[in-house]
Design a protein around this motif. Structure first.
Motif, mmCIF file in Angstrom:
data_model
loop_
_atom_site.group_PDB
_atom_site.id
_atom_site.type_symbol
_atom_site.label_atom_id
_atom_site.label_comp_id
_atom_site.label_asym_id
_atom_site.label_seq_id
_atom_site.Cartn_x
_atom_site.Cartn_y
_atom_site.Cartn_z
ATOM 1 N N LYS A 226 2.989 5.768 -16.045
ATOM 2 C CA LYS A 226 3.681 5.214 -17.209
ATOM 3 C C LYS A 226 4.835 4.303 -16.789
ATOM 4 O O LYS A 226 5.032 3.236 -17.369
ATOM 5 N N TYR A 227 5.589 4.744 -15.782
ATOM 6 C CA TYR A 227 6.682 3.900 -15.297
ATOM 7 C C TYR A 227 6.134 2.584 -14.750
ATOM 8 O O TYR A 227 6.676 1.508 -15.020
ATOM 9 N N GLU A 228 5.065 2.644 -13.984
ATOM 10 C CA GLU A 228 4.483 1.432 -13.401
ATOM 11 C C GLU A 228 4.030 0.471 -14.491
ATOM 12 O O GLU A 228 4.284 -0.742 -14.418
ATOM 13 N N ASP A 229 3.364 0.996 -15.518
ATOM 14 C CA ASP A 229 2.878 0.139 -16.607
ATOM 15 C C ASP A 229 4.037 -0.451 -17.405
ATOM 16 O O ASP A 229 4.005 -1.621 -17.802
ATOM 17 N N MET A 230 5.045 0.358 -17.661
ATOM 18 C CA MET A 230 6.191 -0.119 -18.425
ATOM 19 C C MET A 230 6.889 -1.273 -17.703
ATOM 20 O O MET A 230 7.194 -2.314 -18.304
ATOM 21 N N LEU A 231 7.118 -1.106 -16.402
ATOM 22 C CA LEU A 231 7.801 -2.138 -15.641
ATOM 23 C C LEU A 231 6.937 -3.380 -15.500
ATOM 24 O O LEU A 231 7.439 -4.512 -15.581
ATOM 25 N N GLU A 232 5.648 -3.195 -15.302
ATOM 26 C CA GLU A 232 4.740 -4.344 -15.224
ATOM 27 C C GLU A 232 4.762 -5.138 -16.522
ATOM 28 O O GLU A 232 4.789 -6.374 -16.517
ATOM 29 N N ALA A 233 4.779 -4.418 -17.652
ATOM 30 C CA ALA A 233 4.800 -5.084 -18.957
ATOM 31 C C ALA A 233 6.101 -5.853 -19.158
ATOM 32 O O ALA A 233 6.096 -7.017 -19.594
ATOM 33 N N LEU A 234 7.217 -5.217 -18.847
ATOM 34 C CA LEU A 234 8.511 -5.882 -19.004
ATOM 35 C C LEU A 234 8.610 -7.121 -18.120
ATOM 36 O O LEU A 234 9.094 -8.179 -18.545
ATOM 37 N N LYS A 235 8.122 -7.016 -16.883
ATOM 38 C CA LYS A 235 8.212 -8.147 -15.954
ATOM 39 C C LYS A 235 7.213 -9.242 -16.293
ATOM 40 O O LYS A 235 7.439 -10.411 -15.937
ATOM 41 N N SER A 236 6.126 -8.893 -16.970
ATOM 42 C CA SER A 236 5.171 -9.928 -17.368
ATOM 43 C C SER A 236 5.813 -10.895 -18.353
ATOM 44 O O SER A 236 5.507 -12.098 -18.351
ATOM 45 N N SER A 237 6.713 -10.398 -19.211
ATOM 46 C CA SER A 237 7.411 -11.297 -20.133
ATOM 47 C C SER A 237 8.370 -12.211 -19.370
ATOM 48 O O SER A 237 8.525 -13.390 -19.717
ATOM 49 N N LEU A 238 9.006 -11.702 -18.325
ATOM 50 C CA LEU A 238 9.903 -12.531 -17.523
ATOM 51 C C LEU A 238 9.126 -13.675 -16.864
ATOM 52 O O LEU A 238 9.556 -14.832 -16.894
ATOM 53 N N SER A 239 7.983 -13.359 -16.287
ATOM 54 C CA SER A 239 7.155 -14.389 -15.651
ATOM 55 C C SER A 239 6.678 -15.415 -16.667
ATOM 56 O O SER A 239 6.664 -16.624 -16.400
ATOM 57 N N PHE A 240 6.305 -14.925 -17.840
ATOM 58 C CA PHE A 240 5.806 -15.807 -18.900
ATOM 59 C C PHE A 240 6.889 -16.777 -19.352
ATOM 60 O O PHE A 240 6.651 -17.987 -19.476
ATOM 61 N N TYR A 241 8.087 -16.265 -19.576
ATOM 62 C CA TYR A 241 9.179 -17.131 -20.051
ATOM 63 C C TYR A 241 9.601 -18.134 -18.979
ATOM 64 O O TYR A 241 9.965 -19.278 -19.292
ATOM 65 N N LYS A 242 9.562 -17.728 -17.711
ATOM 66 C CA LYS A 242 9.880 -18.680 -16.647
ATOM 67 C C LYS A 242 8.820 -19.781 -16.579
ATOM 68 O O LYS A 242 9.162 -20.964 -16.428
ATOM 69 N N MET A 243 7.567 -19.397 -16.721
ATOM 70 C CA MET A 243 6.487 -20.374 -16.667
ATOM 71 C C MET A 243 6.603 -21.388 -17.800
ATOM 72 O O MET A 243 6.284 -22.563 -17.642
ATOM 73 N N HIS A 244 7.097 -20.931 -18.970
ATOM 74 C CA HIS A 244 7.194 -21.806 -20.141
ATOM 75 C C HIS A 244 8.613 -22.354 -20.345
ATOM 76 O O HIS A 244 8.895 -22.939 -21.385
ATOM 77 N N SER A 245 9.474 -22.159 -19.348
ATOM 78 C CA SER A 245 10.848 -22.703 -19.374
ATOM 79 C C SER A 245 11.627 -22.275 -20.614
ATOM 80 O O SER A 245 12.319 -23.078 -21.238
ATOM 81 N N CYS A 246 11.506 -21.001 -20.981
ATOM 82 C CA CYS A 246 12.237 -20.450 -22.140
ATOM 83 C C CYS A 246 13.438 -19.655 -21.614
ATOM 84 O O CYS A 246 13.384 -18.425 -21.486
ATOM 85 N N LYS A 247 14.511 -20.363 -21.290
ATOM 86 C CA LYS A 247 15.635 -19.729 -20.596
ATOM 87 C C LYS A 247 16.336 -18.691 -21.465
ATOM 88 O O LYS A 247 16.745 -17.634 -20.975
ATOM 89 N N GLU A 248 16.493 -18.979 -22.755
ATOM 90 C CA GLU A 248 17.184 -18.014 -23.620
ATOM 91 C C GLU A 248 16.362 -16.747 -23.794
ATOM 92 O O GLU A 248 16.894 -15.632 -23.733
ATOM 93 N N LEU A 249 15.055 -16.904 -24.002
ATOM 94 C CA LEU A 249 14.191 -15.727 -24.125
ATOM 95 C C LEU A 249 14.129 -14.969 -22.799
ATOM 96 O O LEU A 249 14.091 -13.729 -22.786
ATOM 97 N N LEU A 250 14.117 -15.684 -21.694
ATOM 98 C CA LEU A 250 14.134 -15.031 -20.384
ATOM 99 C C LEU A 250 15.381 -14.169 -20.237
ATOM 100 O O LEU A 250 15.312 -13.030 -19.776
#
Length: 324
Positions: A226-250
């Motif tokens: 559960k911890y692994e999945d939770m952290l993977e999910a949270l970090k997937s949003s960070l990667s997504f926002y960086k890829m799309h240059s969404c600094k405020e959402l990041l």
């Protein structure tokens, strides 16, 4: 709008609750609906109860499958749906009779892709306690709606899947499904749906009733998986926002990651096995250190948050206790 709305309900060993959920959906004031129960390999009477409802109501159908998990059941129900609009309801929860009507009313223009309402938590066997705050309605861009969900005011909307009505095309066009075999599946998907949505309608009326019960996925104790999945999910949003240059959402997502990690570190006090407790603490701190290094330079955290979140690496016990 009088479009067909597909209501997808994953079902797994909830014989005590599924009837109340079903009745709340049958009694909707908005009538053009289909209800799809996905029996995900239940070993109790849940599947039979769903079949009994399907025999009585033509707009209810039941899919029986081997246990594949919540994400798999949602995806299966979505693929089997006939409507252009889709909403997910968990089978141990229930909804107001005007739940669908209010969500449908949110689609006031062709640009709106998601309509949301607030939810209220309640403890098993007690009635929900609704707030007396005035109802607010707003229409935001997808990105602004996601910023709202990260805010304190937006916590009753949240990133959960089930208090939202979606255009089904939003999933199809952007190749979005719930990740099979993962916990915290909402965290993997909702930020993408909001990002790709043109406009999002938000109604603060509490129309979804979220049951807190023993034995549920969220109530059961945390595990390494559960911890692994939770952290993977949270970090997937960070990667997504960086890829799309969404600094405020990041920045908002990074702040959420840090707060979540501090809270979860505090929760490790509940783990009785000391070796397991230390293993999980080390895992959390290692992940935190790496994620901090990867994101701090591109985020816009204010000075106070930088100090507090950085201090967690130095003194995790102190900071987690302070922010409990």
């Amino acid at each position: 709008m009088n479009e067909l709305v597909s209501i997808v309900v994953p079902v797994y060993n909830v014989e005590k609750y599924v009837s109340k959920c079903a009745v709340s959906l049958i009694n909707q004031t908005y009538k053009n609906t289909e209800i799809i129960f996905v029996d995900d390999g239940s070993t109790d009477e849940s599947g039979k109860i769903c079949d009994d409802f399907a025999e009585r109501y033509a707009f209810i159908k039941v899919i029986h499958q081997k246990n594949g998990g919540l994400s798999d059941a949602r995806n299966k129900g979505m693929r089997a749906s006939s409507g252009d609009y889709i909403v997910f309801v968990d089978s141990d929860d229930y909804v107001s009779c005007k739940f669908i009507e209010v969500l449908v009313d949110g689609f006031k223009s062709k640009e709106i892709d998601i309509s949301c309402c607030a939810y209220v938590k309640f403890v098993d066997d007690r009635e929900p306690l609704k707030s007396n705050t005035a109802i607010k309605c707003r229409t935001l861009t997808g990105e602004d709606a996601m910023k709202f969900c990260y805010s304190r005011e937006g916590r009753t909307i949240d990133v959960v899947a089930w208090n939202k009505l979606y255009r089904k095309s939003l999933f199809i066009k952007n190749d979005i499904e719930y990740p099979k075999g993962k916990y915290f599946e909402d965290l993997y998907t909702t930020f993408k749906l909001f990002y790709y949505a043109r406009r999002v309608s938000i109604n603060s009326e509490e129309l979804y009733y979220y049951r807190q019960r023993e034995g549920s996925i969220m109530a059961s104790s945390m595990t390494v998986k559960k911890y692994e999945d939770m952290l993977e999910a949270l970090k997937s949003s960070l990667s997504f926002y960086k890829m799309h240059s969404c600094k405020e959402l990041l920045t908002l997502a990074f702040s959420m990651y840090c707060r979540t990690m501090i809270r979860q570190y505090n929760n490790t006090n509940r783990i009785e096995d000391k070796a397991e407790q230390q293993k999980i603490r080390d895992f959390l701190l290692d992940d935190y250190a790496l994620t901090w290094t990867e994101n701090i330079s591109v985020s816009k955290l204010n000075v106070l948050r930088r100090i507090v979140f950085k201090s967690f690496q130095i003194s995790p016990f102190l900071i987690s206790a302070m922010l409990k």
